[in-house]
Design an enzyme around this catalytic site. Structure first.
Site, mmCIF file in Angstrom:
data_model
loop_
_atom_site.group_PDB
_atom_site.id
_atom_site.type_symbol
_atom_site.label_atom_id
_atom_site.label_comp_id
_atom_site.label_asym_id
_atom_site.label_seq_id
_atom_site.Cartn_x
_atom_site.Cartn_y
_atom_site.Cartn_z
ATOM 1 C CG HIS A 137 -2.423 27.647 22.311
ATOM 2 N ND1 HIS A 137 -2.341 26.388 21.782
ATOM 3 C CD2 HIS A 137 -1.518 27.678 23.321
ATOM 4 C CE1 HIS A 137 -1.427 25.697 22.450
ATOM 5 N NE2 HIS A 137 -0.914 26.454 23.383
ATOM 6 C CD GLU A 142 -5.343 25.134 20.425
ATOM 7 O OE1 GLU A 142 -4.564 26.016 20.010
ATOM 8 O OE2 GLU A 142 -4.957 23.994 20.737
HETATM 9 P P1 PGA Z 1 5.216 25.291 25.985
HETATM 10 O O1 PGA Z 1 3.711 25.525 25.623
HETATM 11 O O2 PGA Z 1 5.509 26.153 27.170
HETATM 12 O O3 PGA Z 1 5.324 23.834 26.341
HETATM 13 O O4 PGA Z 1 6.013 25.677 24.789
HETATM 14 C C1 PGA Z 1 3.213 26.823 25.625
HETATM 15 C C2 PGA Z 1 1.722 26.792 25.494
HETATM 16 O O5 PGA Z 1 1.205 25.887 24.819
HETATM 17 O O6 PGA Z 1 1.071 27.686 26.043
#
Ligand code: PGA
Length: 240
Positions: A137, A142
């Protein structure tokens, strides 16, 4: 896609900060699309350091964030308003009236989505910073989200709830919905700068770069962007 593989999270953060700093310095009215989560924290640390050293000012910057949880008060420590304040905005000279984040507590959420889409059209982003979900995503778009969507209410997948639960006391506390820029909003930025670090991102990185352009991997749309810059560390690149 311009792909750079670096040693680790620290190097990734430094490289990304250079790109954002150049966008701020080279434009009279830079507009930054910003992200939350674990990925951009190091980038923000670098930018704060540059500001403290007198290398950069954010006075002329407008910032628009990707997303916000539905239902959390802005004051809640897990809200993205709080995140941006404690990780960046509270430490630099940006004008708070030029920082925008969707309102996850809006009474009429659809109206808030439409308002944000219009706002984004008025402030085309110079650079859009992105992290990458372990499910591919971007923002909270999503797998399965149409590429044509603008700002909308997204249902978080179980994977995302699990990934984001590290910021909450328990899985149950993670909101199940968020307002997110749509992919059509994200790709309207002049440059899209996506970062990924760590082996739990390796599969999504592979699908984004080597897979077909498909709504099953939202980040794969970046293969079609004229100016997509991907900076990943060795662990995230291990399946390439
Ligand atoms: P994260 O999440 O930087 O906490 O790994 C990335 C995202 O969900 O876009």
């Amino acid at each position: 896609m311009k792909i750079t593989i670096v040693e680790n999270y620290g190097e990734m953060s430094k490289e990304a900060a250079k790109i954002l700093a150049a966008a701020v310095k080279d434009n009279l009215k830079p507009v930054l699309g910003l992200a939350t989560g674990g990925t951009p924290v190091g980038v923000y640390r670098e930018l704060i350091e540059m500001y403290r050293n007198g290398e950069i000012s954010f006075k002329n910057v407008t910032a628009a964030n990707l997303d916000e949880y539905v239902g959390l008060d802005a004051e809640s420590p897990q809200s993205y308003v709080s995140f941006m304040k404690s990780n960046l905005f509270g430490h630099i000279d940006i004008d708070p009236s030029k920082t925008f984040i969707p309102d996850g507590k809006a009474k009429d959420l659809q109206k808030e989505c439409d308002r944000y889409t219009e706002l984004l059209a008025d402030i085309p982003r110079t650079v859009q910073l992105l992290g990458l979900g372990s499910d591919g995503h971007i923002g909270f778009n999503e797998p399965g989200t149409p590429f044509t969507r603008h700002t909308h209410i997204a249902e978080l997948t179980q994977d995302t709830v699990k990934d984001n639960s590290r910021f909450f006391a328990s899985m149950d506390e993670v909101p199940r919905k968020a307002i997110t820029m749509g992919i059509a909003d994200i790709v309207s930025a002049q440059t899209v700068l996506l970062l990924a670090s760590g082996k739990n991102k390796a599969r999504a990185v592979y699908d984004m770069i080597k897979g077909e352009v498909s709504e099953d991997c939202p980040a794969s749309i970046l293969q079609r962007h004229p100016n997509a810059v991907i900076i990943i560390d060795k662990e995230a690149a291990q399946l390439l």
